[in-house]
Enzyme design. Sequence first.
Site, PDB file in Angstrom:
ATOM      1  N   GLY A  48       0.849  -1.183   0.000  1.00 27.87           N
ATOM      2  CA  GLY A  48       0.000   0.000   0.000  1.00 27.87           C
ATOM      3  C   GLY A  48       0.879   1.224   0.000  1.00 27.87           C
ATOM      4  CD  GLN A  53       3.547   5.962   2.475  1.00 29.11           C
ATOM      5  OE1 GLN A  53       2.555   5.357   2.073  1.00 29.11           O
ATOM      6  NE2 GLN A  53       4.632   5.342   2.901  1.00 29.11           N
ATOM      7  CB  CYS A 101       5.932   2.594   7.062  1.00 28.32           C
ATOM      8  SG  CYS A 101       5.323   4.076   6.244  1.00 28.32           S
ATOM      9  CG  LEU A 102       6.902   1.433   0.934  1.00 28.70           C
ATOM     10  CD1 LEU A 102       6.157   1.684  -0.363  1.00 28.70           C
ATOM     11  CD2 LEU A 102       8.031   0.429   0.736  1.00 28.70           C
ATOM     12  CG  HIS A 143       0.145   1.386   7.411  1.00 36.60           C
ATOM     13  ND1 HIS A 143       1.202   0.915   8.154  1.00 36.60           N
ATOM     14  CD2 HIS A 143       0.693   2.288   6.533  1.00 36.60           C
ATOM     15  CE1 HIS A 143       2.317   1.524   7.763  1.00 36.60           C
ATOM     16  NE2 HIS A 143       2.034   2.348   6.780  1.00 36.60           N
ATOM     17  CD  GLU A 144      -0.863   2.523   2.915  1.00 39.34           C
ATOM     18  OE1 GLU A 144      -0.479   3.708   2.880  1.00 39.34           O
ATOM     19  OE2 GLU A 144      -0.081   1.567   3.007  1.00 39.34           O
ATOM     20  CG  HIS A 147       0.621   7.052   5.610  1.00 34.88           C
ATOM     21  ND1 HIS A 147       1.742   7.550   6.226  1.00 34.88           N
ATOM     22  CD2 HIS A 147       0.917   5.750   5.306  1.00 34.88           C
ATOM     23  CE1 HIS A 147       2.678   6.597   6.293  1.00 34.88           C
ATOM     24  NE2 HIS A 147       2.191   5.493   5.750  1.00 34.88           N
TER      25      HIS A 147
END
Length: 177
Positions: A48, A53, A101-102, A143-144, A147
Site C-alpha cells: 500500500g 508519502q 512502512c516505505l 495503516h494507509e 497517513h
Amino acid sequence: MAELLPIIELGNPILRQKASFVENVHNWSIQKLIDDLMATVAKANGVGIAAPQVAKSHRLFIVASRPNPRYPNAPEMEPTAMINPRILANSTEMVKGWEGCLSIPGIRALVPRYEAIEIEYLDRNGKPQKQEFSDFVARIFQHEHDHLDGIVFLDRVESTLDIITEQEYQKKQGRGE
Ligand code: ZN
C-alpha cells in the site's frame, strides 16, 4: 507513462499533515498520481502507499496486497485506488500484527488494528464503493488511512519493545514466527 515517484521519509513535515479531500477524481493530475503511485508501490515491494508519502497531501491511497519479498504471506488482490476513504464501522476486537512502512525503512513493529472494518471510498472513476475488509487487508487500509491524518504506525505501538529492525523481522519470518 507511469513515473516512479520519490518516497519521502519520517521527519519530512508533509508526512505529519492532514491531507485534503480530492475535489475532482477525474482531474488529469489525480489520474496520473494514481498511475504513478501504483508503479511506485509495485517497484518498492509495498502492499500500500498513500499520496502524502510522495509529498502529495491528498486523501488518496493505493491498496495493493500481494505476496512480495517484504510481505511473503500477503493475500493477492487487484491494486485499488481509494479516494476520500472513510471507516464507517469497526469490530470491537483489535489484533496485533507486524507492519512496516516505505517512509520508515528498516523498521517493523507490532501494531494493534481493528480486525474488521466497513469502509467507503470513491474509486478512480468517481464511483462510490462500500466494502468490508478483515485481517491483513483491513490492516493495510487502516495503516494507509492513518497517513491521510498525519499518523504513522509507530504512533500506534503499545510498547517500544514491539519495535524491531527489518533484519530481525526477516529472521523471524525465516523461522516461521
Ligand atoms: Zn506507511
